[in-house]
Design a protein around this motif. Structure first.
Motif, PDB file in Angstrom:
ATOM      1  N   ARG A 331       0.653  -1.394   0.343  1.00 34.16           N
ATOM      2  CA  ARG A 331       0.332  -0.137  -0.144  1.00 34.16           C
ATOM      3  C   ARG A 331       0.762   1.346   0.139  1.00 34.16           C
ATOM      4  O   ARG A 331       0.795   1.778  -0.436  1.00 34.16           O
ATOM      5  CB  ARG A 331      -0.779   0.342   1.423  1.00 34.16           C
ATOM      6  CG  ARG A 331      -1.966   1.152   1.343  1.00 34.16           C
ATOM      7  CD  ARG A 331      -2.661   1.547   2.834  1.00 34.16           C
ATOM      8  NE  ARG A 331      -1.482   1.779   3.833  1.00 34.16           N
ATOM      9  CZ  ARG A 331      -1.386   2.203   5.260  1.00 34.16           C
ATOM     10  NH1 ARG A 331      -2.833   2.272   4.882  1.00 34.16           N
ATOM     11  NH2 ARG A 331      -0.597   2.712   5.845  1.00 34.16           N
ATOM     12  N   ASN A 332       1.688   1.341   0.874  1.00 33.64           N
ATOM     13  CA  ASN A 332       2.759   2.447   0.810  1.00 33.64           C
ATOM     14  C   ASN A 332       4.051   2.284  -0.252  1.00 33.64           C
ATOM     15  O   ASN A 332       3.922   4.016  -0.535  1.00 33.64           O
ATOM     16  CB  ASN A 332       3.510   2.358   2.019  1.00 33.64           C
ATOM     17  CG  ASN A 332       3.019   1.854   3.482  1.00 33.64           C
ATOM     18  OD1 ASN A 332       2.096   2.845   3.444  1.00 33.64           O
ATOM     19  ND2 ASN A 332       3.918   2.546   4.302  1.00 33.64           N
ATOM     20  N   PHE A 442      -3.954   4.892   0.267  1.00 28.90           N
ATOM     21  CA  PHE A 442      -3.955   4.853   1.801  1.00 28.90           C
ATOM     22  C   PHE A 442      -4.954   5.105   3.210  1.00 28.90           C
ATOM     23  O   PHE A 442      -4.185   4.607   3.918  1.00 28.90           O
ATOM     24  CB  PHE A 442      -3.270   6.092   2.220  1.00 28.90           C
ATOM     25  CG  PHE A 442      -1.570   6.366   1.164  1.00 28.90           C
ATOM     26  CD1 PHE A 442      -0.282   5.072   2.197  1.00 28.90           C
ATOM     27  CD2 PHE A 442      -0.683   7.819   0.645  1.00 28.90           C
ATOM     28  CE1 PHE A 442       0.727   6.030   1.975  1.00 28.90           C
ATOM     29  CE2 PHE A 442      -0.041   7.344  -0.168  1.00 28.90           C
ATOM     30  CZ  PHE A 442       1.284   6.639   0.255  1.00 28.90           C
ATOM     31  N   LYS A 446      -4.166  -1.927   5.885  1.00 32.98           N
ATOM     32  CA  LYS A 446      -2.900  -2.109   5.683  1.00 32.98           C
ATOM     33  C   LYS A 446      -2.618  -3.160   5.148  1.00 32.98           C
ATOM     34  O   LYS A 446      -2.856  -3.939   6.225  1.00 32.98           O
ATOM     35  CB  LYS A 446      -1.541  -0.929   6.229  1.00 32.98           C
ATOM     36  CG  LYS A 446       0.001  -1.721   5.823  1.00 32.98           C
ATOM     37  CD  LYS A 446       0.733  -0.750   7.343  1.00 32.98           C
ATOM     38  CE  LYS A 446       1.748  -1.066   6.601  1.00 32.98           C
ATOM     39  NZ  LYS A 446       2.681   0.127   7.581  1.00 32.98           N
TER      40      LYS A 446
END
Length: 455
Positions: A331-332, A442, A446
């Protein structure tokens, strides 16, 4: 055999060798699916000349084909959640091959009845959406297969990079498509190109005999059989032993909008759609923006130069972002890369017109951070859905990209038709949607890349 032993028997039937074979077959299946998918875009100008289409008619046909592709790409997800990942992959490969052969016959159909022939072409190329859909099935399948091969946390950190090698079939398939046009078109015209595109599917289907169904799918199917047989206690024990959540018994098409899946569907799907608006502006229509007088006013003597730059950039980007996702989280990786992509493309649009070195450098950087994260995104999508909705969720998100392409085409056309420039269109419908997609992702849940999801 007790329930725990049943669960263990299910998860140990897949060996590391099976996973390696599956990875290679998925790579070649995706490469040749892309080969056919990209071929239509490469040959569209030639088809337009043969059929006497104007530029507007050609664009209209492509828009309808894109819409059909989105529908077919979404439809294959619930099917793969019903019949299995292995059969889903083979269905996608076979469908793309059939579409290639039928495309070669459209000239005859259009010659007999132009209106009917165009509709036939749109339907046939929509069927080719099965090839585009294969990447979503691949992601679901390999995500589940890797879960039973890379159980060691240290090895688990390599899953994203290995998947990025499979996803790199896109630039490889694109180059093969361009090479086939160069070699085959002088011999037999565009029909021969489409006929030859169907040949690799024969070998993929034959190789499919070595594909094993994913343990997660077979276990889920066994649990569903126990539930239907009213053996609820055994079903719950097997689900618990296998780490599979059976609280949602809805069909995958309904379940994808419920519970845990809803957040992933809305957040990742919307991010994917927004990003594809930017993909259309800078990747698909990138040559138009770069060469337009009201764009960057750069003359490329050969379209092959652009092809080499874009696909080499995409290939490197896939590997880098697959590797990075294993370390800082997928995700990041996706969010940061797409934000950097929007910045690079903004810098390109502001650079002095005609400055080849600066513009191509920024354009390449933009593509690197725009296309590369798709290897992380597709694997992240597989991690974000439970096994019950994994293929359906992945297919829905994958199809949303084609919806984004349609929206982007309409917005860019509207801007240019109202007197706007290519630079303005690139800013409004390229940079901003890419930036928004990077920020929005974002909001997705996560996932720790070291944690293996078994259910």
């Amino acid at each position: 055999m007790d329930i725990t032993q049943q669960a263990q028997a299910t998860t140990t039937q897949v060996t590391p060798k099976d996973v390696r074979i599956a990875t290679w077959i998925c790579f070649f299946a995706w490469t040749f699916a892309v080969y056919d998918f990209v071929l239509f875009g490469n040959l569209l100008p030639v088809l337009a000349d043969d059929f006497g289409w104007t530029g507007a008619q050609s664009t209209q046909v492509n828009t309808w084909v894109t819409a059909g592709t989105a529908l077919v790409a979404f439809a294959i997800g619930p099917i793969a959640d019903r019949i299995g990942r292995r059969k889903g992959i083979l269905l996608a490969v076979t469908g793309a091959a059939v579409a290639s052969v039928l495309t070669a016959t459209t000239g005859l159909v259009i010659g007999l009845a132009a209106g009917v022939g165009v509709v036939f072409l749109i339907l046939v190329r929509s069927l080719a959406g099965l090839g585009y859909a294969e990447q979503a099935i691949n992601a679901a399948y390999l995500n589940e297969m890797f879960a039973h091969s890379y159980t060691d946390p240290a090895k688990a950190r390599r899953r994203g990079f290995i998947y990025s090698l499979v996803q790199s079939g896109w630039p490889i398939g694109s180059v093969l498509a361009a090479a086939s046009v160069y070699l085959l078109f002088p011999i037999g015209g565009w029909p021969l190109c489409f006929v030859i595109a169907a040949v690799p599917a024969v070998f993929i289907v034959i190789a499919g005999r070595w594909l094993k169904e994913s343990p997660q799918f077979t276990t889920r199917r066994r649990i569903e059989e126990l539930v239907k047989a009213d053996r609820q206690t055994e079903a719950k024990e097997l689900a618990s032993a296998s780490g599979i959540d059976m609280t949602n018994q809805s069909t995958p098409l309904v379940a994808v909008f419920q519970g845990e899946s809803l957040r992933s569907t809305l957040v990742i799907g919307t991010s994917f759609m927004l990003n594809w608006i930017g993909v259309l502006a800078f990747a698909i229509l990138g040559t138009s923006l770069l060469t337009a007088v009201d764009g960057k006013n750069i003359t490329f003597n050969s379209a092959l130069a652009i092809l080499v730059i874009s696909n080499a950039t995409a290939f490197a980007g896939y590997l880098f972002h697959g590797w990075l996702g294993d370390r800082i989280g997928r995700r990041n990786t996706i969010g940061i890369a797409w934000i950097l992509s929007s910045v690079a493309f903004f810098g390109m649009l502001q650079a002095p017109d005609g400055n080849f070195a600066v513009i191509v450098a920024l354009y390449s950087a933009g593509l690197f951070f725009l296309i590369g994260p798709f290897s992380a995104l597709l694997f992240f999508t597989g991690e974000s859905f439970p096994v019950h909705t994994r293929a359906t969720g992945g297919a829905l998100i994958n199809a949303s990209g084609q919806v984004g392409a349609i929206i982007g085409g309409l917005l860019i056309t509207m801007t240019l038709s109202s007197g706007g420039t290519w630079t303005e269109a690139g800013l409004w419908w390229g940079c901003l949607p890419i930036l928004a997609s990077g920020l929005l992702v974002f909001a997705a849940r996560k996932r720790d890349p070291r944690v293996i999801r078994t259910g």
